[in-house]
Design a protein around this motif. Structure first.
Motif, PDB file in Angstrom:
ATOM      1  N   LEU A 376       8.764  47.116  30.195  1.00  9.49           N
ATOM      2  CA  LEU A 376       9.587  48.326  30.281  1.00  9.49           C
ATOM      3  C   LEU A 376      11.082  48.077  30.083  1.00  9.49           C
ATOM      4  O   LEU A 376      11.871  49.010  30.148  1.00  9.49           O
ATOM      5  CB  LEU A 376       9.389  49.015  31.634  1.00  9.49           C
ATOM      6  N   ALA A 377      11.468  46.821  29.839  1.00 10.20           N
ATOM      7  CA  ALA A 377      12.898  46.517  29.751  1.00 10.20           C
ATOM      8  C   ALA A 377      13.618  47.478  28.815  1.00 10.20           C
ATOM      9  O   ALA A 377      14.717  47.941  29.103  1.00 10.20           O
ATOM     10  CB  ALA A 377      13.091  45.076  29.288  1.00 10.20           C
ATOM     11  N   GLY A 378      12.978  47.808  27.688  1.00  8.85           N
ATOM     12  CA  GLY A 378      13.609  48.705  26.728  1.00  8.85           C
ATOM     13  C   GLY A 378      13.883  50.076  27.304  1.00  8.85           C
ATOM     14  O   GLY A 378      14.914  50.695  27.021  1.00  8.85           O
ATOM     15  N   LEU A 379      12.964  50.537  28.158  1.00  5.84           N
ATOM     16  CA  LEU A 379      13.147  51.848  28.779  1.00  5.84           C
ATOM     17  C   LEU A 379      14.332  51.830  29.751  1.00  5.84           C
ATOM     18  O   LEU A 379      15.163  52.737  29.752  1.00  5.84           O
ATOM     19  CB  LEU A 379      11.871  52.234  29.527  1.00  5.84           C
ATOM     20  N   TRP A 380      14.405  50.758  30.557  1.00  7.19           N
ATOM     21  CA  TRP A 380      15.524  50.656  31.509  1.00  7.19           C
ATOM     22  C   TRP A 380      16.847  50.670  30.763  1.00  7.19           C
ATOM     23  O   TRP A 380      17.829  51.247  31.215  1.00  7.19           O
ATOM     24  CB  TRP A 380      15.421  49.383  32.349  1.00  7.19           C
ATOM     25  N   VAL A 381      16.856  49.987  29.606  1.00  7.11           N
ATOM     26  CA  VAL A 381      18.099  49.921  28.850  1.00  7.11           C
ATOM     27  C   VAL A 381      18.561  51.326  28.477  1.00  7.11           C
ATOM     28  O   VAL A 381      19.750  51.631  28.496  1.00  7.11           O
ATOM     29  CB  VAL A 381      17.900  49.069  27.582  1.00  7.11           C
ATOM     30  N   ARG A 382      17.592  52.184  28.171  1.00  6.88           N
ATOM     31  CA  ARG A 382      17.969  53.535  27.771  1.00  6.88           C
ATOM     32  C   ARG A 382      18.674  54.285  28.907  1.00  6.88           C
ATOM     33  O   ARG A 382      19.522  55.128  28.669  1.00  6.88           O
ATOM     34  CB  ARG A 382      16.721  54.299  27.322  1.00  6.88           C
ATOM     35  N   LEU A 383      18.300  53.935  30.160  1.00 16.72           N
ATOM     36  CA  LEU A 383      18.947  54.591  31.306  1.00 16.72           C
ATOM     37  C   LEU A 383      20.439  54.307  31.337  1.00 16.72           C
ATOM     38  O   LEU A 383      21.219  55.087  31.886  1.00 16.72           O
ATOM     39  CB  LEU A 383      18.321  54.100  32.610  1.00 16.72           C
ATOM     40  N   LEU A 384      20.830  53.175  30.753  1.00 16.66           N
ATOM     41  CA  LEU A 384      22.246  52.816  30.773  1.00 16.66           C
ATOM     42  C   LEU A 384      23.065  53.747  29.891  1.00 16.66           C
ATOM     43  O   LEU A 384      24.284  53.736  29.933  1.00 16.66           O
ATOM     44  CB  LEU A 384      22.430  51.372  30.298  1.00 16.66           C
ATOM     45  N   ARG A 385      22.379  54.540  29.060  1.00 18.66           N
ATOM     46  CA  ARG A 385      23.111  55.417  28.151  1.00 18.66           C
ATOM     47  C   ARG A 385      23.314  56.826  28.703  1.00 18.66           C
ATOM     48  O   ARG A 385      23.866  57.669  28.029  1.00 18.66           O
ATOM     49  CB  ARG A 385      22.346  55.536  26.825  1.00 18.66           C
ATOM     50  N   ILE A 386      22.813  57.078  29.913  1.00 20.89           N
ATOM     51  CA  ILE A 386      22.997  58.413  30.487  1.00 20.89           C
ATOM     52  C   ILE A 386      24.481  58.767  30.475  1.00 20.89           C
ATOM     53  O   ILE A 386      25.310  57.969  30.917  1.00 20.89           O
ATOM     54  CB  ILE A 386      22.492  58.458  31.944  1.00 20.89           C
ATOM     55  N   PRO A 387      24.839  59.959  29.964  1.00 18.32           N
ATOM     56  CA  PRO A 387      26.247  60.325  29.951  1.00 18.32           C
ATOM     57  C   PRO A 387      26.808  60.330  31.367  1.00 18.32           C
ATOM     58  O   PRO A 387      26.173  60.837  32.294  1.00 18.32           O
ATOM     59  CB  PRO A 387      26.243  61.743  29.362  1.00 18.32           C
ATOM     60  N   ARG A 388      27.987  59.722  31.538  1.00 18.10           N
ATOM     61  CA  ARG A 388      28.532  59.524  32.876  1.00 18.10           C
ATOM     62  C   ARG A 388      28.743  60.821  33.661  1.00 18.10           C
ATOM     63  O   ARG A 388      28.482  60.861  34.856  1.00 18.10           O
ATOM     64  CB  ARG A 388      29.831  58.721  32.798  1.00 18.10           C
ATOM     65  N   PRO A 389      29.216  61.923  33.041  1.00 13.34           N
ATOM     66  CA  PRO A 389      29.392  63.144  33.849  1.00 13.34           C
ATOM     67  C   PRO A 389      28.108  63.573  34.543  1.00 13.34           C
ATOM     68  O   PRO A 389      28.125  63.921  35.731  1.00 13.34           O
ATOM     69  CB  PRO A 389      29.831  64.188  32.822  1.00 13.34           C
ATOM     70  N   TYR A 390      26.988  63.500  33.830  1.00 14.27           N
ATOM     71  CA  TYR A 390      25.721  63.910  34.441  1.00 14.27           C
ATOM     72  C   TYR A 390      25.260  62.897  35.482  1.00 14.27           C
ATOM     73  O   TYR A 390      24.696  63.263  36.512  1.00 14.27           O
ATOM     74  CB  TYR A 390      24.647  64.096  33.371  1.00 14.27           C
ATOM     75  N   LEU A 391      25.506  61.631  35.185  1.00 15.73           N
ATOM     76  CA  LEU A 391      25.104  60.592  36.139  1.00 15.73           C
ATOM     77  C   LEU A 391      25.773  60.825  37.487  1.00 15.73           C
ATOM     78  O   LEU A 391      25.121  60.845  38.535  1.00 15.73           O
ATOM     79  CB  LEU A 391      25.483  59.218  35.582  1.00 15.73           C
ATOM     80  N   TYR A 392      27.102  61.016  37.476  1.00  7.82           N
ATOM     81  CA  TYR A 392      27.803  61.139  38.753  1.00  7.82           C
ATOM     82  C   TYR A 392      27.569  62.507  39.400  1.00  7.82           C
ATOM     83  O   TYR A 392      27.548  62.624  40.628  1.00  7.82           O
ATOM     84  CB  TYR A 392      29.278  60.787  38.585  1.00  7.82           C
ATOM     85  N   ALA A 393      27.352  63.540  38.576  1.00  7.42           N
ATOM     86  CA  ALA A 393      26.961  64.829  39.148  1.00  7.42           C
ATOM     87  C   ALA A 393      25.624  64.680  39.875  1.00  7.42           C
ATOM     88  O   ALA A 393      25.429  65.201  40.979  1.00  7.42           O
ATOM     89  CB  ALA A 393      26.855  65.887  38.054  1.00  7.42           C
ATOM     90  N   GLY A 394      24.708  63.932  39.256  1.00  2.00           N
ATOM     91  CA  GLY A 394      23.405  63.707  39.877  1.00  2.00           C
ATOM     92  C   GLY A 394      23.523  62.907  41.171  1.00  2.00           C
ATOM     93  O   GLY A 394      22.832  63.200  42.151  1.00  2.00           O
ATOM     94  N   ILE A 395      24.412  61.899  41.166  1.00  2.00           N
ATOM     95  CA  ILE A 395      24.593  61.099  42.385  1.00  2.00           C
ATOM     96  C   ILE A 395      25.094  61.982  43.528  1.00  2.00           C
ATOM     97  O   ILE A 395      24.574  61.937  44.647  1.00  2.00           O
ATOM     98  CB  ILE A 395      25.570  59.933  42.112  1.00  2.00           C
ATOM     99  N   LEU A 396      26.098  62.819  43.232  1.00  9.64           N
ATOM    100  CA  LEU A 396      26.615  63.724  44.269  1.00  9.64           C
ATOM    101  C   LEU A 396      25.511  64.659  44.757  1.00  9.64           C
ATOM    102  O   LEU A 396      25.368  64.905  45.959  1.00  9.64           O
ATOM    103  CB  LEU A 396      27.773  64.551  43.711  1.00  9.64           C
ATOM    104  N   MET A 397      24.730  65.189  43.818  1.00  6.07           N
ATOM    105  CA  MET A 397      23.673  66.123  44.178  1.00  6.07           C
ATOM    106  C   MET A 397      22.674  65.447  45.122  1.00  6.07           C
ATOM    107  O   MET A 397      22.290  66.007  46.150  1.00  6.07           O
ATOM    108  CB  MET A 397      22.966  66.598  42.908  1.00  6.07           C
ATOM    109  N   PHE A 398      22.287  64.231  44.772  1.00  8.14           N
ATOM    110  CA  PHE A 398      21.296  63.539  45.590  1.00  8.14           C
ATOM    111  C   PHE A 398      21.851  63.160  46.951  1.00  8.14           C
ATOM    112  O   PHE A 398      21.155  63.241  47.966  1.00  8.14           O
ATOM    113  CB  PHE A 398      20.785  62.299  44.854  1.00  8.14           C
TER     114      PHE A 398
END
Lengths: 504, 164
Positions: A376-398
Motif C-alpha cells: 500500500l506504500a503507493g496509496l499512503w504517498v497519495r495522502l501526502l498530496r491532500i491540499p493543505r487547507p482541507y487537511l487542516y480544516a479536517g484536523i480542526l473538525m476532528f
C-alpha cells in the motif's frame, strides 16, 4: 510459564474475527493519519481516541495497539518523501531516507523502514512480554514514596529531553501541572483554580488538553505561517530492496532494536536519543561511511528500528508503573483512564485479560502493518498530496468532534480552542508540548502519592527517601539537576562569559 | 529580515504570564482549608509548590529572553520558517472557532461543522469554489453519519431536528 499461557489466552481473545477487524482498522487508520503531514504519533492517537469511545475496553485497546504502531510507522513515510519530519524521532530517518528518495531509491528506503519496523516491533514486543510481568511483580512492592520519587524523575527527564531548551521544557511541564490542578481536590472536596466555572469542577479532560495542544495548536501554528508552495514531494520510485540492500540492512535492524528498547523503558523521553545513537553507531560501523549524508540504507534501517523498538519499550513503564515517558505514552495513559483503568502493577492482576489481549494485538498489529504497507506504500504517498487547507480544516473538525463527544458539551470545545491557542504560543516560542501533557497526567497522581506517603508517616518528610528505591531515584534526580549547574559554574569561572547567542 | 530576528523579545509576555499565573495560584491555594483529618500538607501544598515554581521559571525565562536567549520555533512539513506570523488568518480562525462554539448546540452539529470546515479551508486559501463546496459538504456529512449511525455517538441535530 505463566506469562506464556496468559499470552496464548490473549491471542485467543484478540484473534476473534471482530477484534481482528478492529486491529486491521486501527492499523489502517493509524497509518493513514500518521502519514498525513504535520501529524505525529501523539497527535494521531489523541485525534483517534473518540473513535474508540463506543467500543468495549478490549476492542478499544486492540484498536489502539494498531493505531499506536501504525502512527509510528506512518511518520517514516512522511519524513522519507517530504524531508520535513514532524517530530524529533523521525529527523534521522529523514536525513538518509530523503537522500535515498532523491537518488531514485525511495521504494527501497520505504521497504527497509517497513521491514525494520516489523523486525524491531516484533522483537521489542517479545522483550516487552517477557519484561513487563517481571517489572509489574517488582512494582507491586513499591510504596507511595517510591512512586513519588519516580514521578519527580519523570518530570525532570521529560522536561530536559523533549525540546531543546531546559527552561522552556520546565515551563511547559508547569503549564501541564497547572491544568492538572484545576478541579475538585479529591481528598477534601474543595474547588481549586476553577475560576468559579461549574464545568471546571470535574477538572480539565486530559483528552481535550492533548488534542488541543497537539492538533489545534499545530493547525493554528501552520495557519500562521502556511507554506504556500508545498514542500517538494519525492516519488517512491526505484527498485525494491535488492539482496545487497537486505544484506546491509539486517544488522542495523537488530542493533537499532537493541538500542531502542532499553532506552524506551527508561524514564528518559522515548525515541529521540536511541535514534541518534543508532545513526551514529551505523555510521561508525559501516563499510561505506562515505555514503552517509548521501542516502546510506543503514542510516534508515537502524534509526527506524530504534524508533519502533523504543515505542514498544515505552509501554514497559506505562503498563507496569503507570509512568508515561513520552507524549504518545501520555495520550495512551489518558485512553486507559477514559475507561476507568489505571495502568500500574495492579492492572496485570485486575485486568490481566485486557493487558494480554493488548500485548497479543501488538504482535498482530505488527504483522498486519508489514502485510499492508509493502503493497500500500503507493496509496499512503497519495495522502501526502491532500491540499493543505482541507487537511487542516479536517484536523480542526476532528479535534472539535472528539472534544464534544467526551461530555457532549460545547464547553469542552471552547476549552479545546482556548488551550489550542496556548499550544500555538508554545510552538511559536519553541516550548515543547510533550512535557505539558505528561505534567497534566502525572501531576495529580504525584500529588496523591505524596499526600498518601505523608499521611502514612504522619507528616514526617524523611519518609520520602526512607526506602532504598526512593533514595536511589531521588539521588539520580539530584545528580541530573546539579550536574549542568556545576558544569556551567566551572565553565563561567574558568573563562570569560561567552557572548549571548544570537539567532541566525 | 527573517522572522527569527523579528520575533524580538515578545516571549517575555508569556514568561511573565506564567509568573502571574503562579501568583494567582498561590492566592487561590491560600483560600483552601486543611481539615484536621488530613495529615501533614493538605490541598494547599501542591498549588503552593507549582505556583512558586511558575513564578521562578517565569522570571527565569523572562530574564533569559531579555539577555538574548531564543529557542527555535517548531518545525513542520507545512511551516514556512521564513514567514512572519499571519495575524489576519489567525484572527479569522479565532472568530470562526468562537462562532462554532456558540452555534454548535442551537444550530446543530452538521450545519455548524459545514461552516467550520468551509470557513477554515477558505481562510487557509482554498479558492476553487467547486471543490470547496463539495468537500465542505461531503466531509462533515460523512463524519456525521459515521459517528451517529455507525458508532452510535450522540451529536446535536439542532435546527435540522425534524429532517434528520
Amino acid at each position: 510459564m505463566d506469562s506464556i499461557d496468559a499470552l496464548i489466552r490473549g491471542f485467543g481473545d484478540a484473534l476473534t474475527p471482530t477484534y481482528l477487524l478492529y486491529a486491521l482498522a486501527g492499523v489502517l487508520i493509524g497509518t493513514a493519519v500518521g502519514v498525513l503531514p504535520g501529524i505525529g504519533p501523539a497527535m494521531t492517537v489523541a485525534l483517534l481516541l473518540p473513535i474508540t469511545f463506543t467500543l468495549d475496553p478490549t476492542g478499544a485497546f486492540i484498536m489502539f495497539a494498531g493505531i499506536y504502531y501504525g502512527g509510528m510507522y506512518g511518520g517514516s513515510t512522511t519524513s522519507i518523501l517530504l524531508n520535513t519530519p514532524g517530530e524529533a524521532s523521525s529527523i534521522v530517518t529523514a536525513l538518509e531516507g530523503n537522500q535515498m528518495a532523491r537518488a531514485g531509491r525511495g521504494a527501497a528506503a520505504l521497504a527497509t523502514a517497513a521491514i525494520g519496523s516489523f523486525v524491531a516491533g516484533t522483537l521489542a514486543t517479545v522483550a516487552l512480554t517477557l519484561l513487563a510481568p517481571q517489572v509489574a511483580g517488582l512494582a507491586v512492592k513499591l510504596g507511595p514514596q517510591d512512586y513519588f520519587a519516580l514521578m519527580v524523575l519523570a518530570f525532570l527527564t521529560v522536561s530536559a529531553v523533549l525540546g531543546s531548551s531546559l527552561v522552556r521544557g520546565i515551563a511547559s511541564l508547569l503549564i501541564g501541572l497547572t491544568l492538572g490542578l484545576v478541579g475538585i481536590d479529591s481528598l477534601t472536596g474543595q474547588a481549586r483554580l476553577t475560576l468559579g466555572v461549574a464545568q471546571l469542577a470535574d477538572g480539565v479532560d486530559v483528552v481535550v488538553v492533548a488534542v488541543a495542544l497537539f492538533a489545534v495548536g499545530e493547525a493554528l501554528w501552520v495557519a500562521s505561517r502556511l507554506r504556500h508552495t508545498p514542500a517538494q514531494l519525492l516519488p517512491a520510485s526505484g527498485p525494491w530492496m535488492t539482496r545487497e540492500d537486505l544484506r546491509r540492512s539486517w544488522r542495523p535492524w537488530l542493533r537499532g532494536t537493541a538500542l531502542g528498547f532499553p532506552f524506551g523503558t527508561l524514564p528518559a523521553g522515548g525515541a529521540e536519543i536511541p535514534t541518534f545513537l543508532s545513526y551514529a553507531a551505523e555510521k561508525r560501523l559501516s563499510k561505506h561511511p562515505e555514503e552517509f549524508g548521501h542516502g546510506a540504507i543503514e542510516g534508515v534501517a537502524g534509526p527506524e528500528a530504534a524508533n519502533n523498538a523504543a515505542a514498544a519499550g515505552v509501554l514497559v513503564p506505562l503498563l507496569t508503573l503507570g509512568l508515561p515517558t513520552s507524549a504518545t505514552a501520555a495520550v495512551l495513559l489518558a485512553a486507559f483512564q477514559q475507561y476507568g483503568l489505571q495502568p500500574g502493577p495492579a492492572l496485570f492482576e485486575s485486568n490481566g485479560d485486557l493487558v494480554w489481549a493488548l500485548l497479543a494485538s501488538l504482535y498482530i498489529g505488527n504483522v498486519l502493518l508489514l502485510l499492508l504497507n509493502l503493497p500500500l506504500a503507493g496509496l499512503w504517498v497519495r495522502l501526502l498530496r491532500i491540499p493543505r487547507p482541507y487537511l487542516y480544516a479536517g484536523i480542526l473538525m476532528f479535534a472539535a468532534l472528539g472534544s464534544y463527544t467526551i461530555n457532549l458539551s460545547a464547553v469542552d470545545v471552547a476549552l479545546l480552542f482556548a488551550i489550542g491557542a496556548i499550544g500555538f504560543g508554545m510552538r511559536r516560542f519553541g516550548w515543547p508540548v510533550g512535557p505539558a501533557v505528561v505534567g497534566l497526567i502525572l501531576g495529580p497522581v504525584a500529588e496523591q502519592q505524596l499526600r498518601r506517603a505523608l499521611a502514612i508517616s504522619q507528616g514526617d518528610v524523611s519518609t520520602l527517601w526512607s526506602t532504598a528505591f526512593s533514595a536511589v531515584v531521588l539521588t539520580i534526580c539530584a545528580v541530573l539537576v546539579l550536574t549542568p549547574l556545576v558544569l556551567r559554574w566551572t565553565r563561567t569561572t574558568r573563562s570569560t562569559p561567552i557572548p549571548d547567542e544570537v539567532e541566525k | 529580515m527573517t522572522a527569527q530576528e523579528n520575533r524580538g523579545r515578545a516571549e517575555i509576555v508569556p514568561a511573565l504570564l506564567l509568573a502571574l499565573t503562579g501568583v494567582y495560584m498561590i492566592a487561590d491555594g491560600h483560600s483552601l482549608r486543611t481539615p484536621p483529618t488530613e495529615g501533614a500538607i493538605g490541598p494547599r501544598f501542591f498549588p503552593y509548590v507549582v505556583g512558586g515554581a511558575l513564578i521562578v521559571v517565569g522570571l527565569w525565562l523572562a530574564v533569559a529572553v531579555w539577555r538574548g536567549d531564543r529557542a527555535e520555533a517548531e518545525q513542520g512539513e507545512d511551516v514556512d520558517t521564513q514567514a512572519r506570523t499571519d495575524w489576519r488568518t489567525l484572527g479569522t480562525l479565532a472568530a470562526i472557532m468562537l462562532l462554532y462554539v456558540l452555534i454548535l448546540d442551537p444550530v446543530g452539529y452538521l450545519l455548524s461543522t459545514v461552516g467550520l470546515f468551509a470557513g477554515t479551508a477558505w481562510t487557509l486559501s482554498a479558492r476553487n469554489p467547486r471543490s470547496l463546496v463539495l468537500v465542505s459538504l461531503l466531509v462533515p456529512f460523512v463524519t456525521f453519519l459515521l459517528f451517529t449511525r455507525a458508532l452510535g455517538v450522540y451529536l446535536p441535530n439542532g435546527v435540522l431536528q425534524t429532517v434528520i
